[in-house]
Design a protein around this motif. Structure first.
Motif, PDB file in Angstrom:
ATOM      1  N   LEU A 194       0.839  -1.205   0.000  1.00 30.16           N
ATOM      2  CA  LEU A 194       0.000   0.000   0.000  1.00 30.16           C
ATOM      3  C   LEU A 194       0.871   1.250   0.000  1.00 30.16           C
ATOM      4  CD1 LEU A 194      -2.678   1.483   0.194  1.00 30.16           C
ATOM      5  CD2 LEU A 194      -2.632   1.119   2.670  1.00 30.16           C
ATOM      6  N   SER A 241      -5.912   5.280   0.446  1.00 26.16           N
ATOM      7  CA  SER A 241      -5.814   4.191   1.420  1.00 26.16           C
ATOM      8  C   SER A 241      -7.109   3.400   1.508  1.00 26.16           C
ATOM      9  CB  SER A 241      -5.429   4.740   2.797  1.00 26.16           C
ATOM     10  OG  SER A 241      -6.349   5.735   3.219  1.00 26.16           O
ATOM     11  N   GLY A 282      -5.911   0.754  -1.162  1.00 27.70           N
ATOM     12  CA  GLY A 282      -5.957  -0.224  -0.095  1.00 27.70           C
ATOM     13  C   GLY A 282      -6.597  -1.522  -0.551  1.00 27.70           C
ATOM     14  N   PHE A 339      -8.111  -3.171   7.657  1.00 30.62           N
ATOM     15  CA  PHE A 339      -7.246  -3.676   6.595  1.00 30.62           C
ATOM     16  C   PHE A 339      -7.041  -5.188   6.756  1.00 30.62           C
ATOM     17  CE2 PHE A 339      -3.074  -2.481   4.192  1.00 30.62           C
ATOM     18  CZ  PHE A 339      -3.744  -2.526   2.982  1.00 30.62           C
TER      19      PHE A 339
END
Length: 502
Positions: A47, A142, A147, A485
């Motif tokens: 990432l 993100s 992400g 995540f």
């Protein structure tokens, strides 16, 4: 919004520790556990390597010659090869694949991002910041959508490592102009063998089966020159950064103001505690800057609209109708500070499943033809486009007659809502979500956002944002939590296995 974000770690801790319900295969469970144990750190490093590219569309530089996009694609290619995955570059679309077979599952995402204002970030928006706010990974992209790309790559790698048998080939389709221009993707899909099952990873959980139509009302004002006024007037009015973000800053410059008027504006501004105002006066002029909270315009209820509230603060005076004055009067009369178009004639409505149409003024900008304001609408099913357009036109015509202001131009853009009720992979996706979160009653949802699912058959969305949590994409504080995540990696790994084996 602050409350929602404050509760996020507690919510995720509860879901991650909750007892799971039966619903995924043992292979999916084992591969998901392996993915997190083996690749969570590498996923975060990947990432970081992706967000450093400022993959923002530029009018002066086509994608194929933009070094940011070139570098981004080179990084993806290197990573795919390192992970033992197939890589194909089709210009505006990159395909990374795992497995064989004629039948396919499409995982659809995008690698371009919206602009970011560096002044509003603690560190560069194009550098992964894991330090400023422990537990959060902060950067443009993100959450939307670099992400999810990193997550999908390591889900595929874990499946490959574990040699999980799959009936269908998995293809990760990464489009590079989702935020600016859908036409290249439409052209690509005319000749590319489209997967039978498609899942976008650009929205919300549990499973999104309906999306409102992205729509817009553009109003352009043009009036007499400011130099002709000898009474208070608005010299300039502007705000917003791009058309799909609730703006967090707007400013107005006022001329010929007196102490009584300044006091009235300050008093009106003080009534709203959600916005901070800055006042700078001198030589009969007053500059007013309003600062709110930016958010994705598909969820305007999660933001605080600086343009709308600045106009409201100026509503204490009947401003002359130059371009700025006319714009402020239009915003106060027909838009207001609500998010459901309640003041815009009779256009407000709602659908039982998709919810209400939302409205947010996202940008006011000076152009050669005048001052243009962009009112972003997210329309559900329930009204036809001709009916809604007729109501908008009628309301604008009536307002012009009553106000005595003639608009320089108006334009209405109405996107179509999207809904799929019978996609065969909805059930296994729900089972994956319920299994890993313990939310046994999770059901399909509708969103205000608009993803590339609209262009594909049997397309639904699966994450990356949890239900009830404000989406941070398009804001000036975009992030994904470390826990989310990790949870996404588990669910995406299981999702690919379960759907590929339908």
């Amino acid at each position: 919004m602050k409350l929602r974000n404050a509760l996020l770690p507690l919510f995720l801790s509860a879901t991650l520790s909750a007892p799971v319900v039966a619903g995924v295969s043992s292979q999916a469970q084992e591969a998901s556990d392996y993915a997190v144990e083996k690749y969570e750190e590498a996923m975060t490093e990947t990432l970081a390597s992706l967000v450093r590219f400022e993959t923002v569309a530029r009018e002066d530089l086509p994608l194929e010659r933009n070094p940011e996009f070139t570098g981004f694609k080179d990084t993806l290619q290197d990573k795919a090869r390192e992970l033992g995955l197939e890589y194909q570059d089709f210009g505006h679309v990159v395909v990374i694949a795992l497995g064989e077979g004629a039948e396919k599952v499409g995982i659809v995402t995008h690698g371009d991002v919206q602009p970011a204002n560096p002044a509003k970030w603690q560190k560069s928006p194009f550098m992964l910041d894991a330090e400023s706010e422990p537990g959060r990974l902060i950067a443009r992209g993100s959450e939307d959508d670099k992400g999810p790309i990193a997550t999908a790559l390591y889900a595929m790698k874990a499946i490959k490592d574990q040699a999980v048998p799959m009936k269908r080939r998995v293809e990760l389709l990464i489009y590079l102009a989702e935020e600016s221009d859908w036409e290249p993707l439409k052209e690509f899909l005319k000749t590319y063998p489209i997967p039978a099952y498609n899942i976008t990873i650009d929205a919300n959980y549990p499973v999104v089966t309906a999306e409102k139509g992205w729509s817009e009302v553009q109003v352009t004002t043009a009036g007499v020159l400011a130099a002709n006024f000898d009474k208070p007037y608005i010299k300039s009015f502007s705000g917003g950064y791009f058309r799909s973000q609730v703006p967090d800053e707007a400013r107005a410059l006022l001329g010929n103001v007196n102490a009584e008027l300044v006091s009235a504006i300050r008093a009106r501004a003080a009534q709203n505690k959600l916005v901070s105002y800055e006042f700078k006066s001198g030589n009969g002029s007053l500059e007013v800057v309003a600062r709110g909270v930016a958010t994705h315009s598909s969820e305007p209820e999660h933001g605080v609209n600086a343009i709308a509230y600045l106009a409201d603060a100026l509503s204490v005076y009947d401003w002359p109708a130059n371009d700025a004055g006319a714009t402020v009067r239009y915003l106060n009369d027909l838009v207001g500070t609500g998010v459901l178009a309640e003041k815009f004639g009779s256009i407000a409505y709602r659908d039982a499943f998709m919810g209400p149409m939302t409205a947010a003024v996202t940008m006011v900008k000076e152009t050669e033809s005048g001052l243009i304001s962009h009112l972003n609408l997210r329309r559900p099913t329930g009204k036809t486009a001709p009916q809604l357009e007729k109501e908008i036109d009628s309301t604008l015509a009536e307002w012009q007659e009553l106000s005595g202001i003639t608009l320089a131009d108006t334009k209405v853009i109405l996107g179509n809502p999207y809904r799929v009720d019978d996609a065969p992979h909805v059930k296994p996706l729900l089972e994956v979500f319920r299994h890993f979160t313990g939310m046994e009653k999770a059901e399909p949802v509708a969103i205000g956002g608009s993803t590339n699912a609209k262009l594909l058959p049997n397309a639904v969305s699966f994450g990356p944002s949890m239900p009830g949590v404000a989406y941070s994409g398009h804001s000036e504080h975009e992030f994904i939590t470390v826990e989310q995540f990790r949870l996404n990696l588990k669910m995406y790994t299981a999702m690919m296995i379960e759907v590929a084996n339908l």
